[in-house]
Design an enzyme around this catalytic site. Structure first.
Site, PDB file in Angstrom:
ATOM      1  N   HIS A 306       0.846  -1.185   0.000  1.00 41.93           N
ATOM      2  CA  HIS A 306       0.000   0.000   0.000  1.00 41.93           C
ATOM      3  C   HIS A 306       0.880   1.233   0.000  1.00 41.93           C
ATOM      4  CE1 HIS A 306      -3.123   2.852   1.121  1.00 41.93           C
ATOM      5  NE2 HIS A 306      -3.972   1.940   0.706  1.00 41.93           N
ATOM      6  N   ASP A 363      -8.078  -4.816  -0.304  1.00 43.42           N
ATOM      7  CA  ASP A 363      -8.565  -5.409  -1.556  1.00 43.42           C
ATOM      8  C   ASP A 363      -8.362  -6.910  -1.613  1.00 43.42           C
ATOM      9  OD1 ASP A 363      -9.520  -3.121  -2.784  1.00 43.42           O
ATOM     10  OD2 ASP A 363      -7.493  -2.503  -3.282  1.00 43.42           O
TER      11      ASP A 363
HETATM   12  N1  ACO Z   1       4.369  -7.436  -5.183  1.00 39.94           N
HETATM   13  C1  ACO Z   1       5.717  -7.516  -5.261  1.00 39.94           C
HETATM   14  N2  ACO Z   1       6.562  -6.503  -4.972  1.00 39.94           N
HETATM   15  C2  ACO Z   1       5.988  -5.343  -4.581  1.00 39.94           C
HETATM   16  C3  ACO Z   1       4.584  -5.179  -4.473  1.00 39.94           C
HETATM   17  C4  ACO Z   1       3.769  -6.286  -4.802  1.00 39.94           C
HETATM   18  N3  ACO Z   1       2.445  -6.195  -4.715  1.00 39.94           N
HETATM   19  N4  ACO Z   1       4.313  -3.926  -4.071  1.00 39.94           N
HETATM   20  C5  ACO Z   1       5.478  -3.309  -3.919  1.00 39.94           C
HETATM   21  N5  ACO Z   1       6.510  -4.169  -4.219  1.00 39.94           N
HETATM   22  C6  ACO Z   1       7.942  -3.888  -4.099  1.00 39.94           C
HETATM   23  C7  ACO Z   1       8.444  -3.008  -5.228  1.00 39.94           C
HETATM   24  O1  ACO Z   1       8.897  -3.776  -6.336  1.00 39.94           O
HETATM   25  C8  ACO Z   1       9.555  -2.253  -4.546  1.00 39.94           C
HETATM   26  O2  ACO Z   1      10.656  -3.110  -4.428  1.00 39.94           O
HETATM   27  P1  ACO Z   1      12.170  -2.511  -4.478  1.00 39.94           P
HETATM   28  O3  ACO Z   1      12.265  -1.592  -3.286  1.00 39.94           O
HETATM   29  O4  ACO Z   1      13.048  -3.713  -4.391  1.00 39.94           O
HETATM   30  O5  ACO Z   1      12.270  -1.784  -5.786  1.00 39.94           O
HETATM   31  C9  ACO Z   1       9.018  -2.029  -3.121  1.00 39.94           C
HETATM   32  O6  ACO Z   1       8.127  -3.126  -2.906  1.00 39.94           O
HETATM   33  C10 ACO Z   1       8.277  -0.698  -2.946  1.00 39.94           C
HETATM   34  O7  ACO Z   1       7.271  -0.621  -3.957  1.00 39.94           O
HETATM   35  P2  ACO Z   1       6.681   0.744  -4.556  1.00 39.94           P
HETATM   36  O8  ACO Z   1       6.039   0.450  -5.870  1.00 39.94           O
HETATM   37  O9  ACO Z   1       7.723   1.809  -4.499  1.00 39.94           O
HETATM   38  O10 ACO Z   1       5.567   1.084  -3.504  1.00 39.94           O
HETATM   39  P3  ACO Z   1       4.448   2.142  -3.713  1.00 39.94           P
HETATM   40  O11 ACO Z   1       4.110   2.650  -2.374  1.00 39.94           O
HETATM   41  O12 ACO Z   1       4.779   3.128  -4.768  1.00 39.94           O
HETATM   42  O13 ACO Z   1       3.240   1.242  -4.328  1.00 39.94           O
HETATM   43  C11 ACO Z   1       1.311  -0.056  -4.548  1.00 39.94           C
HETATM   44  C12 ACO Z   1       2.140   0.850  -3.638  1.00 39.94           C
HETATM   45  C13 ACO Z   1       1.028   0.629  -5.911  1.00 39.94           C
HETATM   46  C14 ACO Z   1      -0.025  -0.338  -3.878  1.00 39.94           C
HETATM   47  C15 ACO Z   1       2.091  -1.390  -4.786  1.00 39.94           C
HETATM   48  O14 ACO Z   1       2.373  -2.009  -3.545  1.00 39.94           O
HETATM   49  C16 ACO Z   1       1.347  -2.355  -5.697  1.00 39.94           C
HETATM   50  O15 ACO Z   1       1.473  -2.255  -6.924  1.00 39.94           O
HETATM   51  N6  ACO Z   1       0.566  -3.311  -5.102  1.00 39.94           N
HETATM   52  C17 ACO Z   1      -0.238  -4.222  -5.876  1.00 39.94           C
HETATM   53  C18 ACO Z   1      -1.508  -3.528  -6.349  1.00 39.94           C
HETATM   54  C19 ACO Z   1      -2.500  -3.332  -5.214  1.00 39.94           C
HETATM   55  O16 ACO Z   1      -2.802  -4.230  -4.432  1.00 39.94           O
HETATM   56  N7  ACO Z   1      -3.079  -2.110  -5.151  1.00 39.94           N
HETATM   57  C20 ACO Z   1      -4.118  -1.781  -4.163  1.00 39.94           C
HETATM   58  C21 ACO Z   1      -3.713  -0.669  -3.312  1.00 39.94           C
HETATM   59  S1  ACO Z   1      -4.905  -0.449  -2.048  1.00 39.94           S
HETATM   60  C22 ACO Z   1      -6.107   0.494  -2.714  1.00 39.94           C
HETATM   61  O17 ACO Z   1      -5.996   1.133  -3.728  1.00 39.94           O
HETATM   62  C23 ACO Z   1      -7.331   0.495  -1.931  1.00 39.94           C
END
Ligand code: ACO
Length: 426
Positions: A306, A363
């Site tokens: 998140h 979610d």
């Molecule tokens: N699976 C695997 N790796 C992940 C995931 C995931 N779901 N989410 C984040 N990471 C990793 C990234 O690759 C990154 O790794 P690194 O540091 O080695 O490069 C690290 O965790 C940080 O990730 P960011 O993308 O910088 O985190 P950000 O805060 O920008 O993104 C987000 C948050 C978009 C929700 C992301 O976690 C994601 O894409 N999750 C899956 C989609 C999802 O479930 N969205 C629902 C959000 S809740 C809502 O809208 C109600």
């Protein structure tokens, strides 16, 4: 005592006020920075930028706190019901018993949707995604209610709130009825709001329909948990569109479109699609865990992580319990749900996920409940939109009442400098 930040650029010092919120959050106020120094700040994705001051929702991602108007989400989910929470979120205080009764009565006045809207829905193919149809229908409501609401007039604003709450629920369920080829249902003013949702969705002309109270209760909770989440992508969109003084329906329609994306509300649909893919591929959860960790693989574990909650999502904790209740009451035995359980257990023990604070978000579990209720996957984000509606209305109302200026970010141009006009030769 007011605090000041000092910024030094090329030896010139600029003093910037620090704004402190009621929960001691601090923000450097840069609103005069460009006038004073000629520079702007750059913050793609707005990870560090506050767009407004708001009294609606407080959340602390590090501590896993979520409160609407000062009330803990845990208390609201346990003790209140969705319409009561919607009143709180929109108007700022919990309603008294008579205010709540009046609010429910007033919403019922607006639950009939203009019959001509049906010809608009008829224009869509049955295969259209419900979120696209919902966005279009919400926007179309503007045509049937052309007088834009004067947000500063309490009575007008109240009526607009009731109208939006009443009609949005009906058109949201119509997107499903259309996709199934079922006749469109009418709201039944003798029943409650969430109960009506189930009737609007599932009651057929061929016979009576009685939803299970456990289901109504779980849905009510889910709607409460989604009711607001401060300046997320769709809410910021609603505020941004409304800041041009576009109407409430038009702004909410834009919010629906923003919510549709798989990185936002579309994630609950993406979760189930991911689980289905894993099942089709033999059901090996560990294989997909490995894919999610592989930097050369674009696959992400949907429903994990998140932008704001970096320890746990408080809503996920509440809804996990409701999911367990629904599954055991309905006696659901679904291989997809077993895969979800295995994924959750493995990810929670895995160093990659632990070190990045990637926990199941709301979610992850909401998708599981919706599936158990027989709600089709592409309707999941519509469910989110129904829950989020009070938040969108409240944020739009607050933005207009605070007379916020039109939202207009700046940019740093990195394209060509001035070029001489010359057509390129073949
Ligand atoms: N699976 C695997 N790796 C992940 C995931 C995931 N779901 N989410 C984040 N990471 C990793 C990234 O690759 C990154 O790794 P690194 O540091 O080695 O490069 C690290 O965790 C940080 O990730 P960011 O993308 O910088 O985190 P950000 O805060 O920008 O993104 C987000 C948050 C978009 C929700 C992301 O976690 C994601 O894409 N999750 C899956 C989609 C999802 O479930 N969205 C629902 C959000 S809740 C809502 O809208 C109600």
């Amino acid at each position: 005592m007011s605090k000041i930040a000092t910024l030094e650029i090329d030896g010139n010092k600029f003093e910037l006020p620090i704004v402190i919120g009621s929960e001691n959050e601090a923000a450097v106020d840069i609103s005069k920075l460009r006038d004073q120094s000629g520079v702007i700040t750059l913050d793609p994705g707005y990870k560090n930028s506050g767009s407004c001051k708001s009294e609606i929702t407080f959340l602390d991602g590090e501590l896993g706190i979520l409160r609407y108007r000062g009330y803990a989400i845990e208390d609201l989910a346990e003790k209140a019901h969705f319409l009561e929470v919607s009143y709180l979120v929109i108007f700022g205080e919990l309603p008294t018993a008579s205010q709540l009764l009046q609010y429910e009565t007033d919403i019922r006045k607006y639950t009939l949707v203009n019959e001509e809207m049906k010809s608009i829905i008829d224009g869509f193919p049955k295969t259209a995604h419900p979120m696209g149809v919902l966005s279009a229908l919400t926007s179309a409501l503007t045509a049937f209610n052309p007088k834009s609401v004067n947000a500063e007039n309490e009575k007008e604003m109240y009526e607009a709130v009731c109208k939006t709450m009443g009609k949005f629920l009906v058109i949201a369920t119509w997107t499903y009825r259309k996709s199934m080829g079922f006749p469109l249902n009418y709201y039944d003013n003798t029943k409650g709001y969430v109960e009506n949702f189930m009737h609007l969705m599932f009651e057929l002309p061929t016979g009576p329909y009685t939803p299970d109270p456990v289901v109504i209760n779980a849905l009510d909770k889910l709607f409460i948990l989604h009711a607001d989440h401060e300046q997320n992508c769709s809410t910021s969109t609603v505020r941004m569109v409304g800041s041009s003084h576009a109407g409430l329906f038009a702004s909410i329609s834009a919010g629906v479109s923003a919510l549709w994306g798989p990185l936002h509300g579309g994630a609950n649909q993406a979760v189930l699609e991911m689980l289905e893919d894993i099942q089709k591929d033999g059901g090996d959860a560990d294989k997909y865990l490995a894919k999610a960790k592989d930097k050369n693989d674009p696959f992400r574990l949907m429903g994990f992580g998140h932008r704001v909650y970096k320890n746990f999502d408080p809503r996920a904790k509440i809804i996990k319990k409701a999911a367990d209740e629904v599954l055991s009451t309905l006696g659901v035995d679904d291989p997809i749900l077993s895969i979800a359980k295995r994924l959750e257990e493995s990810a929670l023990q895995d160093d990659y996920f632990k070190s990045r604070n990637l926990y199941p978000n709301v979610d992850f579990y909401s998708g599981i409940i919706y599936r158990a209720l027989g709600i089709p996957t592409d309707m999941f984000t519509v469910m989110f939109a129904i829950g989020r509606l009070p938040g969108w209305i409240a944020q739009w109302k607050e933005m207009r009442e605070n007379k916020e200026p039109i939202g207009r970010p700046r940019q740093i141009y990195v394209g060509y400098p001035l070029r001489e006009f010359k057509r390129s030769q073949e």
